[in-house]
Design an enzyme around this catalytic site. Structure first.
Site, PDB file in Angstrom:
ATOM      1  N   GLY A   1       0.833  -1.208   0.000  1.00 50.85           N
ATOM      2  CA  GLY A   1       0.000   0.000   0.000  1.00 50.85           C
ATOM      3  C   GLY A   1       0.853   1.238   0.000  1.00 50.85           C
ATOM      4  CG  ASN A   2      -0.261   4.722  -1.406  1.00 49.72           C
ATOM      5  OD1 ASN A   2      -0.964   5.524  -0.807  1.00 49.72           O
ATOM      6  ND2 ASN A   2      -0.681   4.110  -2.514  1.00 49.72           N
TER       7      ASN A   2
END
Ligand code: PMT
Length: 408
Positions: free
Chosen positions: A213-214
């Protein structure tokens, strides 16, 4: 800004309600039309007659028509007034009313109106210091702010109880300036337009427990969705996994992966006038996610190799079929920002790209502010100073509006 505006003034049952006729008088003096809506407890502190006299309108308080009252003819008054108003201010807003609005209660005329409203909702909490500082009240205020309400902090000073602290209703001129400032920012200039906004990160599963993810919190995209809805647009928000509340009057579609975001965005695309993609979409996904948790004990050696494959470039595919829609993209760049953003603007066939740098103080992920540069296909560059994400959102929407006007 107040001249000719239609203000709903909600008055609730706190001692500061005695000031509300003065507030009505100032709004009227500035050229606004004021419709007062009172709770039953408010009438313990100020009379409906005083408010009706200064506003020159019958005060509304009851939800249902009474046979003996010629003015209470319709049980849909909360809807009609919600559509009539340019803004609603609840002042004073008691802890009880804040809680009711935050949690969607519609148990009297004032809260039903707050729920049915199509215009900005502004709140001026006023109560005794301990009630104001109580965790529950603070959480309710956070909920209201997150869902797009405007909240003015109470002033500090001596309160009716004799205690000292925050809780006093701000002075009348500050309340008037507060409403004026909101009206200055929010025009219903996007009525009839349909806008699709994306927000947040995507999560690309590795196994049922882990993902790639980020750091996107969704704040930028949610601010755009909120501002567009306040300006009268019909807003669809496609969001990756975030911990934010949906802004008022926004239709939200939750997705998790880039592939899901791609599907949702393309489904909505046919029906919109503009798309603003602020989501931080993962460029790569795991080629072969497994459906059982990967256990370190069963894996040979010290390394685990994941094979990644490219995700669809959502914005690029929209750019290929955009016709007369307005397309806005973001560029998140740590180096060579202008050069890379210009390249993305061209490759994705955008009308505007919003460049931001996650390493710049006050910009990028999770902050309430951003520092952005606008770039257009005509080679125009506009660098904006540090401002709230809500203000950035409005600047983007100004650009969207002028491009839409130019296209039609
Ligand atoms: O959510 P916050 O915490 O408030 O943070 C806001 C933000 C930093 C995430 C936001 O301001 C931002 O910069 N969003 C875009 C992040 C990004 O993915 O940038 P990019 O330069 O990698 O992508 C360029 C554009 O293509 C973006 O509009 C992106 O949405 C889009 N894209 C990217 C990859 C992909 N596979 N498909 C896409 O459509």
């Amino acid at each position: 800004m107040l001249n000719g505006k239609r203000i709903l003034l909600g008055v609730t049952g706190g001692i500061a309600a005695y000031k509300s006729p003065l507030l009505v008088r100032e709004f009227v003096k500035a050229g606004a039309e004021v419709q007062v809506v009172m709770t039953r407890s408010a009438a313990q502190f100020v009379t409906p007659l005083a408010l009706a006299t200064v506003s020159k309108r019958e005060v509304v308080s009851e939800m249902f028509p009474r046979p003996d009252d010629p003015n209470s003819t319709s049980w849909t008054k909360h809807i009609d007034l919600g559509m009539w108003a340019d803004i609603m201010l609840v002042a004073p807003a008691t802890a009880h009313t804040l809680a009711r609005i935050a949690h969607g209660f519609a148990d009297d005329m004032l809260t039903s109106l707050a729920l049915a409203l199509r215009c900005p909702l502004a709140l001026a909490p006023a109560m005794d210091v301990d009630m104001f500082l109580n965790k529950t009240t603070q959480q309710n205020i956070d909920i209201l702010k997150e869902s797009g309400c405007f909240v003015i902090d109470p002033e500090e000073g001596e309160l009716a109880s004799g205690l000292v602290g925050p809780g006093r209703l701000p002075e009348i001129d500050r309340l008037v300036a507060f409403v004026d400032g909101i009206l200055e920012k929010i025009h219903r200039d996007l009525s009839g337009k349909s806008i699709l906004v994306t927000a947040g990160p995507t999560q690309e599963p590795i196994d049922p427990v882990r993902y790639i993810g980020n750091r996107s919190s969704g704040k930028m995209g949610f601010a755009i969705a909120n501002a567009a809805a306040l300006r009268g647009a019909e807003v669809t928000l496609v969001s990756g996994p975030v911990y934010l509340r949906t802004p008022r009057s926004v239709r939200r579609i939750d997705v998790s992966t880039a592939e899901e975001m791609n599907t949702a965005v393309h489904l909505e695309f046919e029906n919109v006038d503009a798309v603003i993609m602020s989501a931080a979409v993962a460029d790569y996904t795991v080629a072969n996610p497994v459906n059982k948790k990967i256990k370190r004990e069963t894996m040979p050696g010290d390394e685990l190799t994941l094979t990644l494959k490219k995700n669809p470039d959502i914005l690029k595919s929209l750019g290929e079929k955009k016709q007369n829609r307005v397309l806005v993209g973001f560029a998140l760049e740590t180096d060579d920002g202008i050069k890379n953003a210009k390249e993305k603007l061209r490759r994705k066939n955008l009308d505007l790209i919003v460049l931001n740098n996650p390493n710049e103080p006050g910009a990028g992920f999770n902050s309430d502010t951003n520092v952005v540069t606008f770039l257009t296909p005509a080679g125009q560059a506009e660098h904006l100073p540090l401002m709230s994400k809500f203000d950035v959102a409005n600047r983007i929407l100004d650009r969207v509006k002028s491009t839409l006007t130019w296209l039609t």
